[in-house]
Motif scaffolding. Sequence first.
Motif, PDB file in Angstrom:
ATOM      1  N   ALA A   4       0.831  -1.203   0.000  1.00  0.00           N
ATOM      2  CA  ALA A   4       0.000   0.000   0.000  1.00  0.00           C
ATOM      3  C   ALA A   4       0.867   1.255   0.000  1.00  0.00           C
ATOM      4  O   ALA A   4       0.539   2.259  -0.661  1.00  0.00           O
ATOM      5  N   ALA A   5       1.981   1.216   0.719  1.00  0.00           N
ATOM      6  CA  ALA A   5       2.902   2.354   0.730  1.00  0.00           C
ATOM      7  C   ALA A   5       3.521   2.561  -0.641  1.00  0.00           C
ATOM      8  O   ALA A   5       3.706   3.704  -1.090  1.00  0.00           O
ATOM      9  N   MET A   6       3.848   1.485  -1.326  1.00  0.00           N
ATOM     10  CA  MET A   6       4.398   1.603  -2.676  1.00  0.00           C
ATOM     11  C   MET A   6       3.382   2.240  -3.620  1.00  0.00           C
ATOM     12  O   MET A   6       3.718   3.145  -4.394  1.00  0.00           O
ATOM     13  N   LEU A   7       2.141   1.791  -3.566  1.00  0.00           N
ATOM     14  CA  LEU A   7       1.118   2.367  -4.433  1.00  0.00           C
ATOM     15  C   LEU A   7       0.913   3.849  -4.123  1.00  0.00           C
ATOM     16  O   LEU A   7       0.771   4.673  -5.044  1.00  0.00           O
ATOM     17  N   ALA A   8       0.902   4.199  -2.847  1.00  0.00           N
ATOM     18  CA  ALA A   8       0.728   5.598  -2.471  1.00  0.00           C
ATOM     19  C   ALA A   8       1.884   6.455  -2.989  1.00  0.00           C
ATOM     20  O   ALA A   8       1.681   7.594  -3.432  1.00  0.00           O
ATOM     21  N   GLU A   9       3.087   5.914  -2.946  1.00  0.00           N
ATOM     22  CA  GLU A   9       4.244   6.633  -3.476  1.00  0.00           C
ATOM     23  C   GLU A   9       4.127   6.819  -4.987  1.00  0.00           C
ATOM     24  O   GLU A   9       4.476   7.876  -5.528  1.00  0.00           O
ATOM     25  N   MET A  10       3.657   5.800  -5.677  1.00  0.00           N
ATOM     26  CA  MET A  10       3.488   5.924  -7.126  1.00  0.00           C
ATOM     27  C   MET A  10       2.468   7.003  -7.468  1.00  0.00           C
ATOM     28  O   MET A  10       2.651   7.770  -8.427  1.00  0.00           O
ATOM     29  N   VAL A  11       1.405   7.082  -6.702  1.00  0.00           N
ATOM     30  CA  VAL A  11       0.420   8.145  -6.911  1.00  0.00           C
ATOM     31  C   VAL A  11       1.049   9.506  -6.607  1.00  0.00           C
ATOM     32  O   VAL A  11       0.864  10.476  -7.361  1.00  0.00           O
ATOM     33  N   ARG A  12       1.811   9.592  -5.530  1.00  0.00           N
ATOM     34  CA  ARG A  12       2.407  10.878  -5.128  1.00  0.00           C
ATOM     35  C   ARG A  12       3.285  11.480  -6.210  1.00  0.00           C
ATOM     36  O   ARG A  12       3.210  12.686  -6.497  1.00  0.00           O
ATOM     37  N   VAL A  13       4.136  10.658  -6.838  1.00  0.00           N
ATOM     38  CA  VAL A  13       5.105  11.209  -7.794  1.00  0.00           C
ATOM     39  C   VAL A  13       4.493  11.464  -9.172  1.00  0.00           C
ATOM     40  O   VAL A  13       5.150  12.034 -10.048  1.00  0.00           O
ATOM     41  N   THR A  14       3.241  11.063  -9.366  1.00  0.00           N
ATOM     42  CA  THR A  14       2.559  11.277 -10.646  1.00  0.00           C
ATOM     43  C   THR A  14       1.845  12.621 -10.627  1.00  0.00           C
ATOM     44  O   THR A  14       1.192  12.972  -9.652  1.00  0.00           O
ATOM     45  N   LYS A  15       1.967  13.369 -11.717  1.00  0.00           N
ATOM     46  CA  LYS A  15       1.337  14.683 -11.758  1.00  0.00           C
ATOM     47  C   LYS A  15      -0.167  14.559 -11.993  1.00  0.00           C
ATOM     48  O   LYS A  15      -0.632  13.531 -12.535  1.00  0.00           O
TER      49      LYS A  15
END
Length: 207
Positions: free
Chosen positions: A87-98
């Motif tokens: 879940a942390a990985m997915l949240a990070e992927m969302v964070r770095v996406t504009k």
Amino acid sequence: MRQVSQYADLDGRVVADVGGGPGYFAREFRAAGARAVCLDTNRGELAVLGHPGPGSALGSALRLPLATGAVDVCFSSNVLEHVADWAAMLAEMVRVTKPGGVVFVSFTNWLSPWGGHETSPWHYLGGDRAARRYQRRHGRPPKNRYGTSLFPVSVAAVLAWARAAPGAVLVDAVPRYLPGWTRPLLRVPVLREFLTWNLLLVLRRTS
């Protein structure tokens, strides 16, 4: 590339390949006109084909070394099951996406026939037991160590997360390696865990 291009125009876009290892996907993204960075936590994986090339970087999927909103497409293929906190990985992927950008992530779910990777199908009897059996048979431990570098991830849990993902909406969910007509499998609890094999999620960043 054909799969990703269904959801995002790649030409001129900035793409992050999370857990990209030697950079196979990153090279294809560049060939499609994208500016791609390949991220991996393992220096050895980055150097499988020789010295890591430009656009390669060491970094954890749980704390990506990218600014918030830095990329147009955040991509990951078959990495999610290898991190302790998916879940942390997915949240990070969302964070770095504009905003307006796409998160494209696939993973092998634990109860699929290949959920145990090289220890399959014995993982159905338990990850530790499957690992011990592999070591007895091959004289060495499996590359993917249950509880260390391989973790049980379920279709149900990831779909639930994606449907309520902060800052993103779920655009698509599909069994990645199966024909399109198998899409309805994802609506059938329990059965989807065994028959999906590999789940592809596509999210779009909203804010």
